[in-house]
Motif scaffolding. Structure first.
Motif, PDB file in Angstrom:
ATOM      1  N   GLU A   1       0.848  -1.176   0.000  1.00 23.98           N
ATOM      2  CA  GLU A   1       0.000   0.000   0.000  1.00 23.98           C
ATOM      3  C   GLU A   1       0.890   1.235   0.000  1.00 23.98           C
ATOM      4  N   THR A   2       0.782   2.046  -1.042  1.00 24.36           N
ATOM      5  CA  THR A   2       1.578   3.262  -1.142  1.00 24.36           C
ATOM      6  C   THR A   2       0.992   4.159  -2.220  1.00 24.36           C
ATOM      7  N   THR A   3       1.504   5.357  -2.346  1.00 27.58           N
ATOM      8  CA  THR A   3       1.080   6.294  -3.379  1.00 27.58           C
ATOM      9  C   THR A   3       2.311   6.789  -4.124  1.00 27.58           C
ATOM     10  N   ILE A   4       2.122   7.125  -5.394  1.00 31.77           N
ATOM     11  CA  ILE A   4       3.214   7.616  -6.219  1.00 31.77           C
ATOM     12  C   ILE A   4       2.651   8.568  -7.266  1.00 31.77           C
ATOM     13  N   ALA A   5       3.378   9.623  -7.549  1.00 26.84           N
ATOM     14  CA  ALA A   5       2.969  10.579  -8.578  1.00 26.84           C
ATOM     15  C   ALA A   5       3.492  10.104  -9.927  1.00 26.84           C
ATOM     16  N   ALA A   6       2.624  10.091 -10.926  1.00 22.73           N
ATOM     17  CA  ALA A   6       2.982   9.649 -12.269  1.00 22.73           C
ATOM     18  C   ALA A   6       2.765  10.782 -13.264  1.00 22.73           C
ATOM     19  N   VAL A   7       3.476  10.699 -14.388  1.00 18.45           N
ATOM     20  CA  VAL A   7       3.412  11.716 -15.425  1.00 18.45           C
ATOM     21  C   VAL A   7       2.736  11.133 -16.657  1.00 18.45           C
TER      22      VAL A   7
END
Length: 249
Positions: free
Chosen positions: A162-168
């Motif tokens: 479980e985690t979050t990540i910013a994507a382009v």
């Protein structure tokens, strides 16, 4: 003289030793230093990058109806700040909770017996001339076969992430779907943790706060790993990995 298989094995061992030497030299150069972070790079310029191609509907010419603010092909009436073009950023909520248990067992047994002999005058001649007194020509050939096989396998796997990540957004497909890619590196002491997310998303699935769940990503590619002292200790040596592949026993 060495056989072909032995030559191949020696060549593999030599290559493994060379690779191990290069890896050892790199590790010695990093002694006492924190593992370096990779520079931020454009994913479209990296070796092996290939634009995504998917089946697409026929493009529609955008036009406005008289006395209307609605544009044909629009997905919504009002604009917002959700990602919709190349270079925009959105947050990916990665949630993986996978568990699998499999048990297989196989047993096989086979027994076979065959016999052959010669009768008549030919059998009498063979029995008199060639066979010992205690052996009859009817027992000239006898074949027995016995085969047994037993196999058992089991899988017990549980994975949670479980985690979050910013994507382009790296590409906008003709039907409006977005191709995204995000990379994240976190260094803690002498260990770097890497998280990679890539795939195709629908603009409709992006929430009002510019987020999307990982299970809504098509062709999702999610990788989580690391590099550093702990990862190096946990991995078998290069020579052992090569020998595990080459040795037939």
């Amino acid at each position: 003289m060495l056989s072909t298989s032995n030559k191949k094995m020696l060549a593999g061992i030599a290559l493994a030793a060379l690779a191990a030497g290069c890896s050892t030299a790199d590790q010695l150069a990093e002694v006492g230093k924190q593992p370096s972070l990779n520079a931020i790079q454009d994913p479209t310029t990296q070796p092996g990058y290939r634009p995504v191609q998917m089946p697409m509907p026929e493009p529609q010419q955008a036009h406005y109806n008289p006395n209307s603010l609605w544009q044909s092909g629009s997905r919504a009436f009002f604009k917002d700040q959700r990602a919709n073009q190349v270079g925009d950023i959105l947050t990916v909520v990665v949630t993986i909770d996978d568990e699998a248990q499999i048990d297989n067992e196989t047993q096989r047994s086979r027994t076979e017996a065959s016999g052959a002999g010669v009768g008549g005058a030919l059998g009498t001649a063979i029995d008199t001339i060639f066979m010992p007194a205690s052996t009859a020509a009817s027992d000239l050939a006898n074949v027995n076969s016995n085969s047994n096989f037993q196999g058992q396998g089991s899988v017990d796997r549980e994975e949670t992430l479980e985690t979050t990540i910013a994507a382009v957004v790296t590409q906008v497909l003709p039907n409006g779907n977005l191709v995204i890619e995000g990379r994240q590196e976190v260094r803690v002491n002498f260990e770097v943790r890497e998280l990679i997310v890539a795939g195709i998303v629908r603009p409709e699935d992006i929430t009002a706060n510019n987020r999307i769940a990982s299970e809504q990503i098509a062709e999702a590619r999610i990788g989580y790993g690391g590099r550093g002292q702990i990862t190096t200790v946990q991995q078998p040596r290069v020579g052992n990995q090569v020998l595990d592949i080459l040795l037939p026993f």
